[in-house]
Design an enzyme around this catalytic site. Sequence first.
Site, short mmCIF file in Angstrom:
data_model
loop_
_atom_site.label_atom_id
_atom_site.label_comp_id
_atom_site.label_asym_id
_atom_site.label_seq_id
_atom_site.Cartn_x
_atom_site.Cartn_y
_atom_site.Cartn_z
N SER A 1 -53.02 -56.80 -22.34
CA SER A 1 -53.95 -55.66 -22.46
C SER A 1 -54.74 -55.76 -23.75
O SER A 1 -54.24 -56.28 -24.76
CB SER A 1 -53.12 -54.38 -22.46
OG SER A 1 -53.87 -53.29 -22.91
N TYR B 1 -45.69 -48.81 -25.63
CA TYR B 1 -46.29 -49.55 -24.51
C TYR B 1 -47.00 -50.80 -25.04
O TYR B 1 -46.80 -51.92 -24.55
CB TYR B 1 -47.29 -48.67 -23.74
CG TYR B 1 -48.17 -49.46 -22.81
CD1 TYR B 1 -47.68 -49.99 -21.62
CD2 TYR B 1 -49.52 -49.72 -23.12
CE1 TYR B 1 -48.48 -50.74 -20.77
CE2 TYR B 1 -50.33 -50.47 -22.29
CZ TYR B 1 -49.81 -50.98 -21.11
OH TYR B 1 -50.61 -51.73 -20.28
N LYS C 1 -46.39 -55.18 -24.60
CA LYS C 1 -47.35 -56.25 -24.24
C LYS C 1 -47.33 -57.35 -25.32
O LYS C 1 -47.40 -58.54 -25.01
CB LYS C 1 -48.76 -55.67 -24.09
CG LYS C 1 -48.89 -54.74 -22.90
CD LYS C 1 -48.64 -55.47 -21.59
CE LYS C 1 -48.51 -54.56 -20.41
NZ LYS C 1 -48.02 -55.20 -19.20
P1 NAD Z 1 -49.58 -49.76 -11.49
O1 NAD Z 1 -48.62 -48.77 -12.01
O2 NAD Z 1 -50.53 -49.33 -10.44
O3 NAD Z 1 -48.81 -51.05 -10.96
C1 NAD Z 1 -47.59 -51.48 -11.50
C2 NAD Z 1 -46.61 -51.67 -10.35
O4 NAD Z 1 -45.38 -52.13 -10.89
C3 NAD Z 1 -46.31 -50.38 -9.60
O5 NAD Z 1 -46.48 -50.59 -8.22
C4 NAD Z 1 -44.86 -50.06 -9.95
O6 NAD Z 1 -44.19 -49.42 -8.88
C5 NAD Z 1 -44.31 -51.44 -10.25
N1 NAD Z 1 -43.18 -51.45 -11.19
C6 NAD Z 1 -43.08 -50.82 -12.38
N2 NAD Z 1 -41.88 -51.07 -12.93
C7 NAD Z 1 -41.22 -51.90 -12.08
C8 NAD Z 1 -39.94 -52.50 -12.08
N3 NAD Z 1 -39.06 -52.26 -13.08
N4 NAD Z 1 -39.58 -53.29 -11.05
C9 NAD Z 1 -40.43 -53.50 -10.02
N5 NAD Z 1 -41.66 -52.95 -9.96
C10 NAD Z 1 -42.05 -52.15 -10.97
O7 NAD Z 1 -50.37 -50.35 -12.76
P2 NAD Z 1 -51.64 -51.31 -12.83
O8 NAD Z 1 -52.76 -50.54 -13.39
O9 NAD Z 1 -51.80 -52.03 -11.55
O10 NAD Z 1 -51.15 -52.31 -13.96
C11 NAD Z 1 -50.62 -53.59 -13.66
C12 NAD Z 1 -50.29 -54.30 -14.96
O11 NAD Z 1 -51.47 -54.40 -15.75
C13 NAD Z 1 -49.26 -53.59 -15.83
O12 NAD Z 1 -48.45 -54.58 -16.44
C14 NAD Z 1 -50.11 -52.89 -16.87
O13 NAD Z 1 -49.41 -52.68 -18.07
C15 NAD Z 1 -51.23 -53.89 -17.06
N6 NAD Z 1 -52.47 -53.31 -17.58
C16 NAD Z 1 -53.07 -52.27 -16.91
C17 NAD Z 1 -54.25 -51.72 -17.42
C18 NAD Z 1 -54.91 -50.55 -16.74
O14 NAD Z 1 -55.73 -49.87 -17.37
N7 NAD Z 1 -54.64 -50.29 -15.47
C19 NAD Z 1 -54.82 -52.22 -18.59
C20 NAD Z 1 -54.19 -53.30 -19.23
C21 NAD Z 1 -53.01 -53.84 -18.71
N1 UFG Z 2 -60.97 -39.82 -21.59
C1 UFG Z 2 -61.51 -38.54 -21.58
N2 UFG Z 2 -61.00 -37.62 -20.73
C2 UFG Z 2 -59.96 -37.90 -19.90
C3 UFG Z 2 -59.41 -39.21 -19.90
C4 UFG Z 2 -59.95 -40.14 -20.77
O1 UFG Z 2 -62.44 -38.25 -22.33
O2 UFG Z 2 -59.53 -37.00 -19.16
C5 UFG Z 2 -61.52 -40.81 -22.52
C6 UFG Z 2 -60.49 -41.34 -23.48
O3 UFG Z 2 -60.30 -40.47 -24.58
C7 UFG Z 2 -61.10 -42.69 -23.83
C8 UFG Z 2 -61.80 -43.13 -22.54
O4 UFG Z 2 -61.95 -41.93 -21.78
O5 UFG Z 2 -62.08 -42.49 -24.82
C9 UFG Z 2 -60.99 -44.13 -21.75
O6 UFG Z 2 -59.68 -43.62 -21.60
P1 UFG Z 2 -58.62 -44.22 -20.57
O7 UFG Z 2 -57.37 -43.39 -20.70
O8 UFG Z 2 -59.23 -44.33 -19.22
O9 UFG Z 2 -58.38 -45.70 -21.08
P2 UFG Z 2 -57.83 -46.23 -22.48
O10 UFG Z 2 -58.93 -47.05 -23.06
O11 UFG Z 2 -57.27 -45.17 -23.32
O12 UFG Z 2 -56.55 -47.09 -22.05
C10 UFG Z 2 -56.51 -47.95 -20.93
C11 UFG Z 2 -55.11 -47.93 -20.26
C12 UFG Z 2 -54.07 -48.52 -21.16
C13 UFG Z 2 -54.51 -49.88 -21.61
C14 UFG Z 2 -55.85 -49.79 -22.24
C15 UFG Z 2 -56.35 -51.13 -22.66
O13 UFG Z 2 -54.74 -46.59 -19.99
O14 UFG Z 2 -52.86 -48.67 -20.44
O15 UFG Z 2 -56.80 -49.25 -21.32
O16 UFG Z 2 -56.20 -52.03 -21.64
F1 UFG Z 2 -53.63 -50.36 -22.51
#
Ligand code: NAD
Ligand code: UFG
Length: 340
Positions: A125, A150, A154
Amino acid sequence: MKILVTGGTGYIGSHTVVELLNSGFKVIVLDNLSNSNIEVLNGIESITGVRPEFHQVDITDKISLKKVFEYNGDISSVIHFAALKAVGESVIDPMLYYRNNILGFINLLDVMIGSNVLNIVFSSSCTVYGQAEELPVTELSPVKEAESPYGYTKQCGERFLNDLSAATKLKSIALRYFNPIGAHDSALIGELPIGVPNNLVPYITQTAAGEREILTVNGNDYPTPDGTNIRDYIHVVDIAKAHVIAVQRLIDNATVENPEIFNLGTGRGNSVMEIINVFEKVTERKLNYKIGPRRAGDVISIYSDTKKANEILGWRAERDLENMLLTAWNWQKRISNVKN
Ligand code: NAD
Ligand code: UFG
């Protein structure tokens, strides 16, 4: 080629499974369904015509995890999405995150190495950069001390890959996602946050669908052109496609660093207000929103330098913000039964 996708019924995982199947890979999905629904497999099947093999397994349960590898003796590579991802929750309950994301990943790596499955793509991330001194961030920008448990999980994950690359034959690629949004064009799969969404785009679409009353913009007094935070929003299908390229690169033995690390973003930054404005434009709807206080832990601005992924992976984000927000809205309309 058989690929095991952990977290494969989740948001990014499900879109990646679709791209893998469309590219001719055999896919095994493993998920404990803690943050996703088994019905996601129906969406994957409708889009691709293939229902992948599924195992409901928790990666913290090493014995069950091992059985999946024993049952499938010919897994070539793993794409590892399974993790918890709520920054705020990780501050309240760090142990939950250490157990799930760190212990779970250690189990997975241990079982993989023991089973001689030596290719892994890891979901990292942009959170590892914290508030970078210089923008855009490149893969060589300093990794700052993690601001949340969190983020720390990572950083640990990347460190494990680094240490194991020196000590074992494991080969890895870590992909640092910026802000994935949007949904599949079919609207058959998308992001399904459980409970009140933390993230901006699901909050916007749920508000527009009438499921939330009003969106709160978290502060408009930041030192940015319109005062709201800037992020690098990227379409989830673009992210998914990068995984297909990355896993093929591991299979082809083409990596030149171990781990190879890539930013996955568009290289453009957009403010919260810009997201709201584009959403209103593409959906022709007024969004109910108000300006609220800053949210603890938000960095002011971050966006990616994508040159490394462009040049080495030959990958580039193709979808624009309009498409990201329109597909997110089409998905929300379907699941919320919004008629127009
Ligand atoms: P998500 O929650 O939709 O998907 C994660 C999946 O993993 C879920 O289906 C959940 O049920 C499963 N899971 C969680 N813990 C588990 C466990 N112990 N055993 C088996 N399955 C498990 O999230 P996502 O947005 O698809 O994220 C996928 C990956 O990308 C994650 O590692 C997350 O940290 C990373 N990531 C996401 C974002 C974002 O903004 N969505 C940004 C950066 C990194
Ligand atoms: N925001 C609002 N109102 C809301 C939700 C979000 O104004 O109701 C703003 C936040 O303050 C931020 C921007 O929208 O300025 C984006 O926020 P997100 O929560 O959508 O995303 P982040 O950048 O905070 O974080 C996301 C994921 C994390 C990940 C990160 C970097 O939630 O898990 O991107 O990959 F680590």
